[in-house]
Scaffold this motif. Structure first.
Motif: not given
Length: 154
Positions: A121, A136, A20, A107-108, A114, A111, A123-124
């Motif tokens: 995506y 993930d 982010e 890859i994000a 993403h 959220r 998970r953070h």
């Protein structure tokens, strides 16, 4: 200078992980996404997300194969706190993400990234997400096939 010395060796990294924004204990201080001053010098503030990301990348044998970046490469917030980036900050950061994503899948991480980038995506890792982040990422890498970058078109 630090950021330049980080980016140079990773110019041909085959994968881009995008978070982010720079955290107040992380890239705000170190200048490098997902990295804290303590990781670089042994002193100064530590950042939990940075520690988790680098540990997982090492476990998966990816440290040299990944370029880390943030949708907003600068720190939104204060010296002692984070805040969500504004739409204007996100818009200002997107050209950098798109440039870094040329020729490599992105890859994000989380959220927010993403929601901006779309595509794959993970998970953070913050707030109890370390195990999911690792799982993930490992799953995505197993499924990954060669092809164009996975960002939404501009």
């Amino acid at each position: 200078m630090r950021l330049e010395s980080y980016l140079g060796p990773r110019a041909d990294a085959p994968l881009l992980l995008v978070g982010e924004a720079a955290g107040y204990r992380g890239a705000r201080v170190s200048g490098i996404p997902f990295t804290s001053e303590r990781q670089l010098t042994g002193t100064g503030p530590a950042e939990a997300t940075a520690t988790i990301v680098h540990r997982v990348l090492a476990e998966l044998g990816l440290e040299e194969s990944v370029l880390l970046w943030n949708v907003v490469p600068t720190h939104p917030g204060t010296e002692r706190s984070n805040r969500p980036p504004t739409r204007a900050e996100v818009a200002a950061g997107l050209p950098f993400v798109h440039e870094l994503a040329v020729g490599r899948p992105a890859i994000a991480v989380g959220r927010v990234a993403h929601g901006v980038l779309g595509g794959p995506y993970v998970r953070h890792p913050s707030h109890g997400g370390a195990a999911d982040f690792r799982a993930d990422l490992a799953t995505l890498l197993r499924r990954r096939t060669p092809g164009p970058p996975l960002l939404r078109p501009r």
